[in-house]
Write an enzyme that holds these catalytic residues in place. Structure first.
Site, mmCIF file in Angstrom:
data_model
loop_
_atom_site.group_PDB
_atom_site.id
_atom_site.type_symbol
_atom_site.label_atom_id
_atom_site.label_comp_id
_atom_site.label_asym_id
_atom_site.label_seq_id
_atom_site.Cartn_x
_atom_site.Cartn_y
_atom_site.Cartn_z
ATOM 1 N N HIS A 96 0.935 -1.403 -0.070
ATOM 2 C CA HIS A 96 -0.008 -0.004 0.074
ATOM 3 C C HIS A 96 0.980 1.345 0.123
ATOM 4 C CE1 HIS A 96 0.312 -0.071 4.563
ATOM 5 N NE2 HIS A 96 0.483 1.237 4.396
ATOM 6 N N ASP A 127 0.106 -7.480 1.685
ATOM 7 C CA ASP A 127 0.535 -6.159 1.819
ATOM 8 C C ASP A 127 2.070 -6.039 1.703
ATOM 9 O OD1 ASP A 127 0.198 -3.536 1.902
ATOM 10 O OD2 ASP A 127 -0.281 -3.256 4.122
ATOM 11 N N SER A 209 4.195 2.804 7.948
ATOM 12 C CA SER A 209 4.184 1.973 7.015
ATOM 13 C C SER A 209 5.524 1.537 6.292
ATOM 14 C CB SER A 209 3.140 1.913 6.223
ATOM 15 O OG SER A 209 1.682 1.783 6.749
#
Length: 360
Positions: A96, A127, A209
């Site tokens: 992402h 992911d 992230s």
């Protein structure tokens, strides 16, 4: 979002024992009296470092070791973090973070000019993604540990670029293991379901992230990915999730060797579904839109229009719930699937699960 070792053994500070002087002083000739005892003071010695100082020193050493391996990844629309995987310039991050982009700018946490990078492969279902910089000179690969060895209560540090603040570090513990969590839908793929996620109290904010969750030996044991969000109260402080390092390194090795993920190690029923609701609009299961020919559902007699209400006794009120159950199973497993047919009848069938394709 819908809701991401080695134990430090610090020596206790040296205990300073009080010296107790006992007995009688020598008798003085001719006086017949005993003088009062003379007070003495033990020589002062500096205290050894306390546990807090030792722990602080450990933090400093870990940060010094891992921060050079942490990078900031910038695309046209987003900013995230990544971890240098090897000396060839491969960088591991979240799917992402890269989204639909194929070209990036990478900046080391230690500073310097940004470097051009290109996408190697993305694996949205887990992911994870890997990019590669054109100039790998001076890049420091991180050391990856075994997430299977983690224990609840271990101290961990999250390193990345939260809200664009490059090279930031937050601290917490491993607060739970073995979670199955699903994130929000994002560019470049649907909502990823993370299995065996590492739950941590170390704050994970936007921009973290793809960074590093490390133990106090300086080994990467997770890739920070999700922060829990309550639909009514917003972000839940101290409730974040990381992809376990065992999963991340498995995906990384496949991408480097084959150019893509060739074995997801995840189970699939072989259907495309949507959420079915009752007359009140409440979800009751997942309605089958299509069935993959020759897949487990097809061989078990599941047809478009059927509504899957339970798998192995667990309710599947939404597509997300079904994905989370599938994520806990393995290809080749046999699953009991309870179905509500279009005519109102119910049946339970046994379906042998196949492997989830990497693109799903």
């Amino acid at each position: 979002m819908q809701l991401t070792r080695k134990a430090l053994r610090t020596a206790a500070g040296t205990t300073v024992a009080a010296l107790v002087v006992g007995g009688c002083a020598p008798r003085t000739t001719g006086t017949g009296t005993t003088p009062p005892p003379v007070a003495t003071t033990a020589p002062s010695t500096p205290l050894a470092p306390t546990r807090a100082v030792a722990l602080e020193s450990a933090y400093e050493q870990v940060i010094k070791k891992v921060l050079p391996s942490t990078v900031q990844i910038t695309t046209g629309q987003a900013l995230g973090s990544g971890i240098v995987y090897d000396k060839e310039g491969h960088i591991l991050t979240n799917a992402h973070v890269v989204g639909n982009a194929t070209e990036f700018r990478v900046t080391l946490a230690t500073g310097g000019k940004s470097r051009r990078a290109r996408l190697v492969s993305s694996y949205p279902a887990g992911d994870l993604a890997m990019i590669r910089v054109e100039d790998a000179h001076g890049m420091t690969p991180a050391t990856f540990g075994r997430s299977s060895n983690l224990k609840v209560g271990q101290i961990v540090l999250a390193m990345g670029n939260p809200l664009g603040f490059s090279g930031s570090v937050t601290e917490g513990i491993v607060s739970a293991l073995g979670r199955t969590v699903t994130g929000e839908r994002h560019a470049g793929g649907g909502a990823a379901t993370i299995t065996n996620a590492v739950q941590t109290s170390a704050p994970i904010n936007p921009g973290n992230s793809g960074g590093a969750l490390v133990d106090l030996s300086g080994q990467v044991i997770g890739i920070p990915t999700l922060a829990a969000v309550d639909p009514e109260q917003g972000a839940a402080p101290g409730l974040g999730f990381a992809i376990p390092s065992d999963t991340a390194t498995d995906v990384a090795r496949q991408i480097i060797r084959y150019g893509r993920v060739v074995n997801t190690r995840r189970a699939a029923l072989g259907v495309r579904v949507g959420t079915a609701v009752d007359a009140n609009g409440d979800p009751i299961g997942v309605v089958v839109g299509s069935v993959a020919p020759g897949g487990g559902a097809d061989k078990a007699g599941i047809r478009p229009g059927d509504v899957i209400v339970r798998v192995n006794g667990t309710g599947t009120p939404t597509a997300t719930a079904l994905s989370q159950i599938m994520a806990t199973l393995r290809p080749g497993d046999s699953a009991r699937v309870e179905i509500l047919h279009p005519d109102g009848t119910r049946s339970t069938v046994s379906a042998v699960l196949s492997e989830l394709p990497a693109g799903q």
